[in-house]
Scaffold this motif. Structure first.
Motif, PDB file in Angstrom:
ATOM      1  N   ALA A 132       2.729   6.750  -6.930  1.00 46.58           N
ATOM      2  CA  ALA A 132       1.683   7.479  -7.653  1.00 46.58           C
ATOM      3  C   ALA A 132       2.149   8.901  -7.965  1.00 46.58           C
ATOM      4  O   ALA A 132       2.764   9.567  -7.129  1.00 46.58           O
ATOM      5  CB  ALA A 132       0.409   7.517  -6.827  1.00 46.58           C
ATOM      6  N   SER A 133       1.853   9.358  -9.165  1.00 47.20           N
ATOM      7  CA  SER A 133       2.161  10.742  -9.523  1.00 47.20           C
ATOM      8  C   SER A 133       1.106  11.659  -8.922  1.00 47.20           C
ATOM      9  O   SER A 133       0.088  11.201  -8.388  1.00 47.20           O
ATOM     10  CB  SER A 133       2.183  10.901 -11.050  1.00 47.20           C
ATOM     11  N   ASN A 134       1.342  12.964  -9.027  1.00 39.01           N
ATOM     12  CA  ASN A 134       0.416  13.923  -8.437  1.00 39.01           C
ATOM     13  C   ASN A 134      -0.969  13.876  -9.080  1.00 39.01           C
ATOM     14  O   ASN A 134      -1.960  14.276  -8.465  1.00 39.01           O
ATOM     15  CB  ASN A 134       0.974  15.343  -8.550  1.00 39.01           C
ATOM     16  N   SER A 135      -1.040  13.383 -10.314  1.00 38.12           N
ATOM     17  CA  SER A 135      -2.326  13.324 -11.009  1.00 38.12           C
ATOM     18  C   SER A 135      -2.971  11.944 -10.942  1.00 38.12           C
ATOM     19  O   SER A 135      -4.062  11.740 -11.463  1.00 38.12           O
ATOM     20  CB  SER A 135      -2.134  13.711 -12.483  1.00 38.12           C
ATOM     21  N   THR A 136      -2.295  11.001 -10.276  1.00 38.39           N
ATOM     22  CA  THR A 136      -2.825   9.631 -10.215  1.00 38.39           C
ATOM     23  C   THR A 136      -3.998   9.534  -9.248  1.00 38.39           C
ATOM     24  O   THR A 136      -3.982  10.116  -8.171  1.00 38.39           O
ATOM     25  CB  THR A 136      -1.718   8.647  -9.764  1.00 38.39           C
ATOM     26  N   ILE A 180       0.838  -1.204   0.000  1.00 42.48           N
ATOM     27  CA  ILE A 180       0.000   0.000   0.000  1.00 42.48           C
ATOM     28  C   ILE A 180       0.870   1.250   0.000  1.00 42.48           C
ATOM     29  O   ILE A 180       0.638   2.190  -0.767  1.00 42.48           O
ATOM     30  CB  ILE A 180      -0.940  -0.008   1.223  1.00 42.48           C
ATOM     31  N   LEU A 181       1.906   1.262   0.851  1.00 44.22           N
ATOM     32  CA  LEU A 181       2.797   2.417   0.920  1.00 44.22           C
ATOM     33  C   LEU A 181       3.547   2.593  -0.392  1.00 44.22           C
ATOM     34  O   LEU A 181       3.736   3.724  -0.860  1.00 44.22           O
ATOM     35  CB  LEU A 181       3.775   2.260   2.086  1.00 44.22           C
ATOM     36  N   ARG A 182       3.960   1.482  -1.017  1.00 40.91           N
ATOM     37  CA  ARG A 182       4.676   1.581  -2.296  1.00 40.91           C
ATOM     38  C   ARG A 182       3.797   2.241  -3.357  1.00 40.91           C
ATOM     39  O   ARG A 182       4.253   3.125  -4.101  1.00 40.91           O
ATOM     40  CB  ARG A 182       5.100   0.190  -2.766  1.00 40.91           C
ATOM     41  N   GLN A 183       2.527   1.826  -3.411  1.00 47.95           N
ATOM     42  CA  GLN A 183       1.629   2.416  -4.407  1.00 47.95           C
ATOM     43  C   GLN A 183       1.415   3.902  -4.150  1.00 47.95           C
ATOM     44  O   GLN A 183       1.332   4.699  -5.092  1.00 47.95           O
ATOM     45  CB  GLN A 183       0.299   1.669  -4.422  1.00 47.95           C
ATOM     46  N   LEU A 184       1.320   4.271  -2.882  1.00 49.42           N
ATOM     47  CA  LEU A 184       1.156   5.692  -2.552  1.00 49.42           C
ATOM     48  C   LEU A 184       2.402   6.483  -2.935  1.00 49.42           C
ATOM     49  O   LEU A 184       2.307   7.623  -3.414  1.00 49.42           O
ATOM     50  CB  LEU A 184       0.860   5.859  -1.061  1.00 49.42           C
TER      51      LEU A 184
END
Length: 476
Positions: free
Chosen positions: A317-321, A310-314
């Motif tokens: 993620a780009s600012n627009s994701t 979960i932390l990796r995905q956060l």
């Protein structure tokens, strides 16, 4: 003639129960979870000696999982009658659920029933019969499972629940040998559950094959493992203090200059977190914060692998994701800088597409329920010149209809302002795409009002009726 060891064991039991009795308000009753086994029988008997029969309430839970369950209930009723105490019993049904152990389901049902009985008898303190051997087994099991600090902290002496009920374990420092000595001295009768010797259960296997060996080579292992549990509990409290401070620093605020002093852990977690603030923490602190936030949100504890993912995905993620990460019937949602939890049950549009031709006409009701959108449009009387209100004449002049969003709809949010697409207005309001499938309210062919955006004052004029959107409350 009683042996010195029996007298010493009996005294230790009495002393431990008396110590916890001092914390009970004078005249207040105490409930004792009474299964009929050795530990609860000793605890109940000692409680009656210390507190008096009038202040003791025996609570029994009938699971119906064992062929002897009815006989056990009868035994407990007889003992309660002999001790002249109030007795209550609840029968529970254990539903067979895949991928969940029957023992865990029975435990959850048992504690639920005990809490219900405490509430019915207006009791604020529930005594449980866990003893030192139980604590040692729990710590060792958690070690073998690779548990973290919450697991190693094992069973606390006292635990305050949200509803004000307090769990207390007066015998937590007393060995089973001392309980047996007490029972022999007072000639008590108790139930021997044959399932406690079934070594297919990990705890029973430890009790039968591992603990006796530990007692030979490490005679003080109970005290040592109990000390480990206390150290883990202390460390966990310190981590929680870190979590509370980190959560306060990571709460999302719309104004950059706004300050958050300190998060109050007594409030339910409804805050939105700032991804930027979360990612400024080290991985260790971010994971600790996410675990704390999830626990306070009522979610099951995540595995290390899952929470790291979960932390990796956060982080990736780009600012627009836009993210929605499924976990335990919830979605962890990310939109722009905001992170929050949403129930999967609320995401009706993930499973159900509203036909584009959907249209309903208002019949003049003050609460207009729209099941297809799982909510209601509510018309509320307000000030006569409410800037966010609509004139009654506007509502009555032409048919008022609700339609599904087709795309390309435009409205103004201020008098004389430019017509702008709902897409742009939703983006400015930081409303995620999956929350934009809302009923659009038209007066004739003019878009009057949109949930989460508001009313078009150029169409509405100032008036005495406010329009509100109220989602349905799910019945659990």
């Amino acid at each position: 003639m009683k042996s010195s060891s029996e007298l010493a064991g009996s005294h230790l039991v009495f002393q431990s129960v008396a110590a916890q009795a001092e914390a009970v308000h004078c005249g207040e009753s105490v409930a004792i979870a009474f299964s009929g086994g050795l530990d609860s029988t000793v605890l109940l008997h000692a409680a009656v000696l210390v507190l008096g029969a009038r202040r003791c309430v025996g609570l029994h839970v009938h699971h119906g999982l064992n062929a002897c369950a009815n006989a056990w209930r009868s035994h407990c009723i007889d003992i309660a009658s002999q001790l002249d105490i109030v007795f209550d019993c609840r029968a529970v049904k254990i539903a067979d659920m895949p991928q969940q152990s029957i023992e865990a389901l029975a435990r959850d049902a048992r504690y639920t029933a005990l809490r219900q009985m405490c509430k019915a008898h207006r009791i604020r303190t529930l005594w449980l019969g866990h003893h030192a051997d139980d604590q040692a087994e729990t710590v060792l099991l958690q070690l073998l499972r690779g548990s973290g600090l919450p697991g190693l902290a094992a069973m606390p002496l006292k635990r305050l629940l949200h509803d004000g009920l307090v769990y207390v374990r007066p015998l937590l420092s007393v060995s089973q040998t001392s309980l047996e000595a007490y029972a022999r001295q007072h000639e008590l009768c108790w139930i021997n559950d044959a399932s406690n010797t079934d070594i297919r259960h990990m705890r029973n296997a430890l009790r039968k094959h591992v603990m006796p060996k530990l007692a030979i080579y490490f005679p003080g292992y109970r005290d040592t493992l109990a000390r480990t549990a206390r150290h883990a509990a202390t460390a966990q409290r310190l981590l929680q203090d870190f979590s509370i401070n980190d959560l306060g620093a990571c709460i999302y605020v719309s104004q950059p200059t706004a300050t958050v002093k300190r998060f109050d852990a007594s409030f339910p977690i409804s805050q939105i977190l700032s991804r930027r603030a979360l990612l400024e923490l080290s991985d260790e602190r971010a994971i600790n914060l996410l675990r704390f936030w999830m626990r306070k949100s009522g979610l099951a504890t995540a595995s290390s692998a899952r929470i790291k993912e979960i932390l990796r995905q956060l982080r990736d993620a780009s600012n627009s994701t836009t993210l929605r990460i499924a976990y335990s019937k919830q979605y962890l949602c990310l939109y722009r800088d905001r992170i929050w939890w949403e129930s999967q049950d609320d995401q009706i549009f993930i499973r159900k597409i509203i036909p584009l031709s959907t249209e309903f006409q208002w019949s003049g009701q003050s609460v207009w329920h729209l099941p297809v959108w799982q909510g209601s449009i509510v018309f509320v009387l307000s000030n006569i010149n409410d800037e966010r209100g609509v004139q009654c004449s506007v509502l009555e002049s032409v048919p008022l209809t609700v339609r599904a969003r087709l795309g390309g709809e435009r409205m103004r949010l201020r008098v004389g302002g430019p017509l702008r697409t709902l897409k742009n207005l939703f983006q400015e309001a930081a409303i995620p795409t999956w929350q934009r499938h809302l009923p659009l309210l038209f007066t004739g062919d003019k878009l009057l009002w949109v949930p989460k955006l508001g009313i078009d004052p150029n169409v509405a004029g100032r008036g005495q009726v406010r329009i509100e959107w109220r989602p349905d409350i799910p019945l659990i």
